[in-house]
Write an enzyme that holds these catalytic residues in place. Structure first.
Site, mmCIF file in Angstrom:
data_model
loop_
_atom_site.group_PDB
_atom_site.id
_atom_site.type_symbol
_atom_site.label_atom_id
_atom_site.label_comp_id
_atom_site.label_asym_id
_atom_site.label_seq_id
_atom_site.Cartn_x
_atom_site.Cartn_y
_atom_site.Cartn_z
ATOM 1 N N ASP A 228 3.751 -7.941 13.413
ATOM 2 C CA ASP A 228 3.224 -7.260 12.228
ATOM 3 C C ASP A 228 1.829 -6.704 12.512
ATOM 4 O OD1 ASP A 228 2.006 -6.727 9.654
ATOM 5 O OD2 ASP A 228 3.513 -8.006 8.739
ATOM 6 N N THR B 114 0.816 -1.214 0.000
ATOM 7 C CA THR B 114 0.000 0.000 0.000
ATOM 8 C C THR B 114 0.851 1.266 0.000
ATOM 9 O OG1 THR B 114 -1.693 -1.192 1.242
ATOM 10 C CG2 THR B 114 -1.852 1.205 1.235
ATOM 11 N N SER C 168 1.953 -7.540 1.233
ATOM 12 C CA SER C 168 0.948 -6.756 1.939
ATOM 13 C C SER C 168 -0.337 -6.678 1.113
ATOM 14 C CB SER C 168 1.508 -5.368 2.294
ATOM 15 O OG SER C 168 0.685 -4.699 3.219
ATOM 16 N N GLN C 169 -0.785 -5.487 0.722
ATOM 17 C CA GLN C 169 -1.972 -5.419 -0.127
ATOM 18 C C GLN C 169 -1.760 -6.217 -1.411
ATOM 19 O OE1 GLN C 169 -4.845 -2.160 -2.476
ATOM 20 N NE2 GLN C 169 -3.407 -1.415 -0.934
ATOM 21 N N HIS D 298 6.725 -5.776 9.366
ATOM 22 C CA HIS D 298 5.939 -5.906 8.141
ATOM 23 C C HIS D 298 6.793 -5.674 6.894
ATOM 24 C CE1 HIS D 298 2.304 -5.927 5.726
ATOM 25 N NE2 HIS D 298 2.649 -4.779 5.182
#
Length: 234
Positions: free
Chosen positions: A200, A44, A115-116, A212
């Protein structure tokens, strides 16, 4: 589809591949198809490109010269635009992988989402629901992509939930978009490795953003070895 062990042992995988490397996001040229092609999806608010997924992609290209890489083109937006961004990302994964599989049906596909970027790959391959952007519970990728993908590496995935058979790390709590307990991605779970540690704040409930952002450094070699195991599997 799977490469013989002799080719990997000799380090000549990709000898017939296009010369393109991981520095750009434009994908494969029309002149040649690579032995291995990796799709990377960034986290992100990271600028277009590979983001933190670059770390593993670099390891893969170094291990298998000639491997080509392609960034998933999607907003990677946060805040109020996050859900819309995930929806756009799912569609981008489905479209870009399908386009490549038609162009290069004999190439091996590796997926890496961060992540995203991991969330959109998770949803594209394992289905939803992931409301409000995804109602379907079935895989969305094409049959050619499903057959061609050898490994799916996810790091810091918000869809993480305790009990997944492909989870690596010490997290025992799900992410902010966690799958329901007992979820299975049966079609692909033997090809998935998903990394999440308890500090995280996105794939678990911790408070350390550095955790993260650190999976490539912490687990990159492990992920590479997993990919290798899938390339030599019968």
């Amino acid at each position: 589809m799977l490469l013989p062990l002799s080719l990997i042992s000799l380090g000549i995988v990709g000898a017939r591949a296009a010369a393109a490397g991981p520095s750009g996001g434009g994908g494969v040229g029309a002149k040649a198809c690579p032995e291995i092609h990796v799709f990377g999806a960034r986290e992100t608010t990271t600028p277009p490109g590979f983001g933190t997924s670059q770390t593993l992609i670099d390891l893969l290209v170094k291990r298998f010269p000639g491997t080509t890489a392609e960034a998933i083109v999607y907003p990677a937006a946060g805040g109020d635009e996050y859900g819309q961004s995930v929806g756009a990302g799912i569609l981008a994964v489905v479209k870009q992988t399908a386009t490549f599989a038609v162009k290069c049906p004999s190439s091996i596909i590796i997926m890496h989402g961060y992540s995203q970027g991991a969330q959109i790959m998770d949803d594209a391959f394992c289905g939803g629901p992931d409301l409000p952007q995804l109602n379907s519970s079935v895989t969305l990728v094409s049959g050619a992509v499903a057959r061609g993908v050898a490994a799916i590496i996810m790091m810091g995935n918000p869809r993480n939930v305790e009990g997944l058979p492909y989870h690596i790390g010490n997290s025992t709590v799900g992410g902010f978009a966690a799958r329901p307990k007992g979820f299975r991605c049966r079609q692909f779970e033997d090809r998935i490795q998903s990394y999440c540690d308890s500090p995280d704040p996105f794939c678990s409930n911790g408070d350390d953003p550095d955790t993260h952002q650190g999976y490539g450094k912490e687990y990159g070699q492990d992920a590479l070895e997993f990919i290798l195991s899938k390339l030599v599997a019968n």
